[in-house]
Each structure stands twice: as C-alpha cells, then as structure tokens.
Design a protein around this motif. Structure first.
Motif, PDB file in Angstrom:
ATOM      1  N   SER A   1      -2.422   3.312  10.289  1.00 28.32           N
ATOM      2  CA  SER A   1      -2.230   4.390  10.852  1.00 28.32           C
ATOM      3  C   SER A   1      -1.509   5.564  10.018  1.00 28.32           C
ATOM      4  CB  SER A   1      -0.838   3.927  11.821  1.00 28.32           C
ATOM      5  OG  SER A   1      -0.453   5.058  12.356  1.00 28.32           O
ATOM      6  N   ASP A   2      -1.358   6.750  10.306  1.00 34.49           N
ATOM      7  CA  ASP A   2      -0.821   7.787   9.300  1.00 34.49           C
ATOM      8  C   ASP A   2       0.444   8.411  10.401  1.00 34.49           C
ATOM      9  OD1 ASP A   2      -3.309  10.172   9.668  1.00 34.49           O
ATOM     10  OD2 ASP A   2      -2.542   9.076  11.160  1.00 34.49           O
ATOM     11  N   ARG A   3       0.864   7.499  11.391  1.00 30.04           N
ATOM     12  CA  ARG A   3       1.975   8.334  12.043  1.00 30.04           C
ATOM     13  C   ARG A   3       3.252   8.023  11.529  1.00 30.04           C
ATOM     14  NH1 ARG A   3      -1.372   5.601  16.318  1.00 30.04           N
ATOM     15  NH2 ARG A   3      -2.573   7.309  17.383  1.00 30.04           N
ATOM     16  N   ASN A   4       4.249   8.744  11.933  1.00 29.50           N
ATOM     17  CA  ASN A   4       5.508   8.663  11.429  1.00 29.50           C
ATOM     18  C   ASN A   4       6.196   7.736  12.367  1.00 29.50           C
ATOM     19  OD1 ASN A   4       8.710  10.836  11.351  1.00 29.50           O
ATOM     20  ND2 ASN A   4       8.241   8.892  10.172  1.00 29.50           N
TER      21      ASN A   4
ATOM     22  N   GLY B   1       0.826  -1.297  -0.043  1.00 31.30           N
ATOM     23  CA  GLY B   1      -0.047   0.089  -0.023  1.00 31.30           C
ATOM     24  C   GLY B   1       0.765   1.213  -0.004  1.00 31.30           C
ATOM     25  N   GLY B   2       0.100   2.620   0.486  1.00 31.70           N
ATOM     26  CA  GLY B   2       0.948   3.862   0.382  1.00 31.70           C
ATOM     27  C   GLY B   2       1.524   3.913   1.698  1.00 31.70           C
TER      28      GLY B   2
ATOM     29  N   GLY C   1      -2.810   5.997   6.485  1.00 26.17           N
ATOM     30  CA  GLY C   1      -4.099   5.876   7.186  1.00 26.17           C
ATOM     31  C   GLY C   1      -5.144   5.250   6.201  1.00 26.17           C
ATOM     32  N   THR C   2      -4.873   4.651   5.005  1.00 23.31           N
ATOM     33  CA  THR C   2      -5.913   4.322   4.246  1.00 23.31           C
ATOM     34  C   THR C   2      -5.536   2.794   3.793  1.00 23.31           C
ATOM     35  OG1 THR C   2      -4.960   5.137   2.019  1.00 23.31           O
ATOM     36  CG2 THR C   2      -6.848   6.205   3.434  1.00 23.31           C
ATOM     37  N   THR C   3      -4.214   2.720   3.250  1.00 20.55           N
ATOM     38  CA  THR C   3      -3.825   1.306   2.586  1.00 20.55           C
ATOM     39  C   THR C   3      -2.509   0.743   3.142  1.00 20.55           C
ATOM     40  OG1 THR C   3      -2.669   2.394   0.806  1.00 20.55           O
ATOM     41  CG2 THR C   3      -5.031   1.858   0.397  1.00 20.55           C
ATOM     42  N   GLY C   4      -1.495   1.559   3.630  1.00 19.99           N
ATOM     43  CA  GLY C   4      -0.285   1.058   3.805  1.00 19.99           C
ATOM     44  C   GLY C   4       0.166   0.480   5.016  1.00 19.99           C
TER      45      GLY C   4
ATOM     46  N   CYS D   1       2.407  -0.155  11.106  1.00 22.93           N
ATOM     47  CA  CYS D   1       1.695   0.883  10.443  1.00 22.93           C
ATOM     48  C   CYS D   1       0.428   0.645  10.605  1.00 22.93           C
ATOM     49  CB  CYS D   1       2.220   1.365   8.999  1.00 22.93           C
ATOM     50  SG  CYS D   1       3.744   2.126   9.197  1.00 22.93           S
ATOM     51  N   SER D   2       0.064  -0.850  10.919  1.00 24.30           N
ATOM     52  CA  SER D   2      -1.324  -1.417  10.753  1.00 24.30           C
ATOM     53  C   SER D   2      -1.290  -2.486  11.954  1.00 24.30           C
ATOM     54  CB  SER D   2      -1.499  -1.787   9.529  1.00 24.30           C
ATOM     55  OG  SER D   2      -2.858  -2.376   9.383  1.00 24.30           O
TER      56      SER D   2
END
Lengths: 260, 70
Positions: free
Chosen positions: A224-227, A79-80, A92-95, A212-213
């Motif tokens: 997640s969209d965290r760094n 994902g992204g 936050g959507t696919t990564g 990240c998930s």
C-alpha cells in the motif's frame, strides 16, 4: 488502574509503560495516548484489543510498539516506508511491517476485527492490513479498492459469505472491518456503517498480520501507499463499541492535530 | 513513473535480513521481468556504512509483477 504522577501529570500505568518502551516524551503525544487508553477502558473495549499501534513519536522504532503490551507483537519494519508525526506511509513497492501476531494462533473465528486510520484518499488494489493463505483462509482489509469498494475478507473470497465489500469512494478516516459472529459482518468508516451481511465462510490463516501490506502465507504482497495513522487488531465489537471506538480514536487524532 | 533500484541476485543476497537504517530492513522484491530491486526510499535513507554501495545502484522503471488476484 494504577496512575503515575510526575510533576503533577498523572498517567495510566499502561500508557506509562508504552511511553517508557517507545521513548515518548512529547507532552501532547503523551496526553493523547493517555486519554485514548482511558477512553478505551471506560468503554470496556480495552480488554477486547490484541494489538493497537498508535504510531506516535515519528520514528520507525517508536511506531513499532503495541500500546496494549509493548512486549508483545512489536512490528518489524521492512522495505521503504516513511515514518513521521503523521504515522507511517507505505511506498507501494517494498514497504511493510510484520506485527508477529499470528492470526490462527491468537484470534478466534467469528470474533475478529481490523481497524485502520487512513489519512489520504487513494483508490488502490492494495490491502493495508492482514494476512491470507489461498482463497479460504483470509483476514485482510482494503478501505478503497480500484473499483471503489471497501473490501473486508473474513474469512474467504466469496462475496456475501466471507467477503463483504460495500461501496466506498473515500479511504480517509477510521476504517473498521468487524466480524463479531458467523452471521454478523460489518464495515464502517468514521463511525458510519457502510455495509453488512449475514453470510460466512472460510477460516483463520496460519500467518501473521502485516501492515501497509498483507502476508501471503508469509510473503508480503499488495504493498500500500496510504498514510496509516493507527492500526488495530481486536475481538469482534458490538454496534455501541464500534461507535465508542471511533469516538475515542478520533479524539486521539484530533489532539495530535492529524485528524481527517 | 515510479523508479526503483536494480539489484543483481548476488547483491540481493547481501541485503536480505540487513538493516538499512535504525529499525528498518531492506526488502528486495522481484518485478515482472524477474529483476530484483529495492526502493528509492531504502536507498535514500540508507545510513548503514556497510551498505552505502546501494546509492550507486542504477535506476529502472518499476514494473510490478502481475498481482495475484487478492
């Protein structure tokens, strides 16, 4: 501990193996990773870690390698995601990343820990690491939920038993969820304890650790969209080891200029 | 507002287990309306010649599935 010397620079053999596998050539990155290895060994924490991803190098390939053993638990990225010198950031959507580390096969009940170094402050329902099956087989961690809790689920969803969720309004820093015994469950951030409990319940899920998930029985969920600038899966840690681990990791991040 | 790129089911099947760039696989996901989609990051960073058609995919608003309470 074998040391390799090239042009006057001496590196630990495990650090060198990581550099060779991941293609790390930058001297600042190499020195930071080498010191991290030396510190973890001097603190007697190294042998307790199953997988540690330092996310150095800046590329998806370089970020996929496990410092403990580059031949084990290499991450497959999906994902992204954004990979750069600050680590990896979810969309936050696919990564997400699949470590290939099967929780129930590799880990031991009541002797587990999850660590993530987060560089941004985001309140979200998304969990950043782990895997679960149903409500009674849980190994997941969210450093700051939508209601400002640091949520560690080891190993069920019952608060006070398999779930510990102390208050936390800032996700930045080294977040550690540590279950070192059936009656010891602790969550800390940047070396300071956020909360602990003595309850227990649940078991280890037969699924992989995602980053990240989380893995919901093999399917990525909760993106997640965290760094994320470092992720770790280990055995449970003593209080002293918790403190030393944070010191080592913070030194590592500071050398790289990405500390928070 | 987060935007994502809409896929048909056939397009989704073409992307599963395929790389969009070095070491990164496409990950089609379903939204709340059962649409398949991929992210703008996957489309923007795609340099796999076989899948450059993804850059023509339409954009839609991201509508996440009602998440299972985790």
């Amino acid at each position: 501990m074998m040391m390799f010397s090239l042009g006057g620079i001496t590196y630990d053999s495990d650090a060198q193996a990581f550099f060779s596998a991941a293609g790390i050539t930058d001297n600042t990155q190499k020195n930071a990773v080498n010191q991290l290895v030396l510190d973890l060994k001097s603190y007697s924490i190294w042998s307790k870690i199953y997988a540690l991803y330092p996310f150095v190098g800046g590329s998806a390939s370089q970020h996929s390698y496990n410092l403990m053993n580059p031949a084990l638990y290499q991450i497959t990225w999906n994902g992204g995601l954004t990979h750069n010198t600050n680590g990896v950031t979810g969309n936050g959507t696919t990564g997400y990343g699949d470590t290939g580390l099967n929780i129930s096969s590799v880990l031991t009940l009541n002797n587990t820990a999850l660590g993530i170094y987060i560089r941004n402050n985001i309140s979200s329902s998304a969990f950043d690491i782990g895997g679960f099956i149903g409500t009674t087989k849980r190994f997941i961690f969210n450093p700051r939920t939508a209601v400002n809790l640091s949520s560690s689920q080891q190993y069920n969803t019952t608060v006070g038993m398999g779930t510990l969720q102390p208050s936390n309004s800032d996700s930045t820093g080294f977040n550690l969820a540590n279950r070192r015994a059936s009656n010891v469950h602790r969550v800390s951030k940047s070396g300071s304890l956020l909360g602990n409990n003595t309850g227990s319940g649940g078991s280890l899920p037969n699924t992989n650790v995602f980053i990240c998930s989380v893995s919901n029985n093999g399917t990525a969920a909760s993106f997640s969209d965290r760094n994320n600038a470092l992720s770790m899966v280990s055995q449970g840690l003593t209080n002293t080891e918790e403190s030393n681990l944070y010191t080592a990791i913070q030194t590592f991040q500071t050398t790289l200029g990405r500390q928070v | 507002m987060i935007q994502v790129h809409l896929l048909t089911t056939e397009q989704k099947n073409l992307l599963v287990n395929q790389l969009y760039t070095d070491c990164m696989y496409f990950n089609p996901v379903q939204d709340a309306n059962d649409n398949w989609f991929i992210s703008v990051e996957e489309v923007n960073n795609c340099d796999n010649e076989e899948f450059m058609w993804v850059k023509e995919l339409p954009l839609i608003e991201y509508t996440p599935q009602i998440p299972e309470e985790i």
